[in-house]
Design an enzyme around this catalytic site. Structure first.
Site, mmCIF file in Angstrom:
data_model
loop_
_atom_site.group_PDB
_atom_site.id
_atom_site.type_symbol
_atom_site.label_atom_id
_atom_site.label_comp_id
_atom_site.label_asym_id
_atom_site.label_seq_id
_atom_site.Cartn_x
_atom_site.Cartn_y
_atom_site.Cartn_z
ATOM 1 C CG HIS A 86 -2.035 -1.037 1.064
ATOM 2 N ND1 HIS A 86 -3.172 -1.030 1.839
ATOM 3 C CD2 HIS A 86 -2.158 -2.098 0.229
ATOM 4 C CE1 HIS A 86 -3.956 -2.046 1.473
ATOM 5 N NE2 HIS A 86 -3.350 -2.714 0.514
ATOM 6 C CD GLU A 88 -2.016 4.119 3.156
ATOM 7 O OE1 GLU A 88 -1.654 3.414 2.191
ATOM 8 O OE2 GLU A 88 -3.193 4.194 3.516
ATOM 9 C CB CYS A 112 -6.182 -0.802 5.037
ATOM 10 S SG CYS A 112 -4.479 -1.381 4.986
ATOM 11 C CB CYS A 115 -1.664 1.383 6.015
ATOM 12 S SG CYS A 115 -1.231 0.652 4.436
HETATM 13 N N1 LIG Z 1 -5.223 3.389 2.126
HETATM 14 C C1 LIG Z 1 -5.031 2.575 1.056
HETATM 15 C C2 LIG Z 1 -6.033 1.782 0.570
HETATM 16 C C3 LIG Z 1 -5.798 1.005 -0.526
HETATM 17 N N2 LIG Z 1 -4.593 1.032 -1.115
HETATM 18 C C4 LIG Z 1 -4.369 0.263 -2.345
HETATM 19 C C5 LIG Z 1 -4.167 -1.179 -2.246
HETATM 20 C C6 LIG Z 1 -4.767 -1.705 -3.506
HETATM 21 O O1 LIG Z 1 -3.842 -1.562 -4.584
HETATM 22 C C7 LIG Z 1 -5.935 -0.771 -3.740
HETATM 23 C C8 LIG Z 1 -7.220 -1.163 -3.085
HETATM 24 O O2 LIG Z 1 -7.366 -2.501 -3.125
HETATM 25 P P1 LIG Z 1 -8.697 -3.217 -2.620
HETATM 26 O O3 LIG Z 1 -9.166 -2.495 -1.404
HETATM 27 O O4 LIG Z 1 -9.644 -3.108 -3.759
HETATM 28 O O5 LIG Z 1 -8.199 -4.590 -2.336
HETATM 29 O O6 LIG Z 1 -5.511 0.441 -3.169
HETATM 30 C C9 LIG Z 1 -3.596 1.822 -0.622
HETATM 31 O O7 LIG Z 1 -2.481 1.857 -1.188
HETATM 32 N N3 LIG Z 1 -3.819 2.560 0.477
HETATM 33 ZN ZN LIG Z 2 -3.187 -0.157 3.656
#
Ligand SMILES: Nc1ccn([C@H]2C[C@H](O)[C@@H](COP(=O)(O)O)O2)c(=O)n1
Ligand SMILES: [Zn+2]
Length: 183
Positions: A86, A88, A112, A115
């Site tokens: 991610h 972060e 999330c 993170c």
């Molecule tokens: N705070 C966040 C939330 C999500 N991401 C990234 C990780 C994945 O590439 C995408 C979301 O994926 P999903 O929730 O559809 O499995 O976004 C991030 O970098 N930071």
């Molecule tokens: Zn995350």
């Protein structure tokens, strides 16, 4: 007649816009077809000490690893969720300072739970996010629970303008010094 201005520009972007825009620019590096997320870590002197975006780990080629997010448990190995780093996490591990204690992280999407743990353990004290669209999901509820317990402050970025456009096409700096169009 000399019409040279002696006044400073007033149409410049504010610090918060600058940091969030930096996170958004980094997000444009992401290969994720669904979510492009960027993050920018800033220290107490307003210096950027880390930038990251969501992407595959070093040595894991973007073309060999899956970018889908399909559901079947049996197919989970072929989804991005087990692999992608991610934004972060990348911004923190990419830091160009000894540590990120007391820093603020600017991020496009609320962190999330994984993170959130990294943010807390690294000593970051403030989270500024734009979107909270995943707020209803358990892992994002868990993030807030941990931030509240650990004393990490979080707030939503409220943009004063809709767009900051970077335009590489201008070729006359003297007459049009601002390559950045703000609207
Ligand atoms: N705070 C966040 C939330 C999500 N991401 C990234 C990780 C994945 O590439 C995408 C979301 O994926 P999903 O929730 O559809 O499995 O976004 C991030 O970098 N930071
Ligand atoms: Zn995350």
């Amino acid at each position: 007649m000399n019409n040279e201005t002696t006044q400073k520009r007033t149409n410049y972007i504010e610090w918060e816009e600058y940091f969030m825009a930096t996170a958004f620019l980094a997000a444009q590096r992401s290969k994720d077809p669904h979510y492009q997320v960027g993050a920018c870590v800033v220290n107490e002197d307003k210096k950027i000490v880390g930038i990251g975006y969501n992407g595959m780990p070093l040595g894991c080629p973007d073309d060999d690893f899956p970018w889908g997010k399909s559901a079947e448990a049996s197919e989970v190995l072929e989804t991005k969720s087990l692999y992608v780093c991610h934004a972060e996490m990348n911004a923190i591990v990419n830091k160009n300072a000894a540590d990120v204690r007391g820093c603020t992280i600017y991020v496009g999407l609320f962190p999330c739970n994984e993170c959130a743990k990294i943010i807390i353990q690294s000593g970051i004290k403030n989270v500024v996010y734009l979107s909270d669209e995943k707020a209803h999901k358990p892992n994002y509820i868990a993030s807030k629970r941990m931030f509240n317990a650990a004393g990490v402050l979080y707030r939503q970025f409220k943009p004063k303008r809709d767009k900051i456009v970077i335009d590489f096409t201008q070729d006359n700096w003297e007459e049009s010094p601002a390559k950045l169009r703000i609207s």
